[in-house]
Design a protein around this motif. Structure first.
Motif: not given
Length: 122
Positions: A81, A84-90, A93-94
């Motif tokens: 994940e 995707d988490r980097r792209r969303e800045g989460t 949380r991930g």
């Protein structure tokens, strides 16, 4: 060992068939979905590294099974994940979600094998 060996051989054949289909970007049989595209090589390499690391490294190293399984699950969920988490800045949380999934799945797997299947885990 005959039954586990045969099961391992069958799982290997099916795994290779699924890997080939994913690599070529073919949809599941009978599916009307459009092909998702070829598998990303880094994902294939990561899956292979995690599985081989778990099977040959973590299980044979003397680590208790729940710790080895939990580490494997955490790394699998978190690393797959991560883009995707980097792209969303989460990313944080991930990591928390991956830790929660790993803890819950490890507890369930350990319970099922030890209490229901009566398999003594290392």
């Amino acid at each position: 060992g005959l039954v586990p060996g045969l099961l391992g051989a069958v799982l290997t054949v099916f795994g290779l068939a699924l890997a080939r289909r994913a690599w070529l970007g073919q949809p599941p049989a009978g599916s009307e979905e459009a092909p998702a595209g070829r598998a990303e090589p880094w994902r294939v390499a990561l899956a292979l590294a995690l599985c081989l690391g778990f099977g040959f490294g973590a299980l044979g190293s003397g680590l208790p099974f729940p710790l080895a399984a939990g580490l494997f699950l955490f790394l699998a969920v978190f690393l797959f994940e991560l883009p995707d988490r980097r792209r969303e800045g989460t990313v944080a949380r991930g990591a928390l979600l991956a830790a929660a999934v790993a803890a819950g799945a490890t507890a369930a797997i350990t319970f099922v094998f030890q209490e229901l299947f009566l398999v003594r885990l290392p």
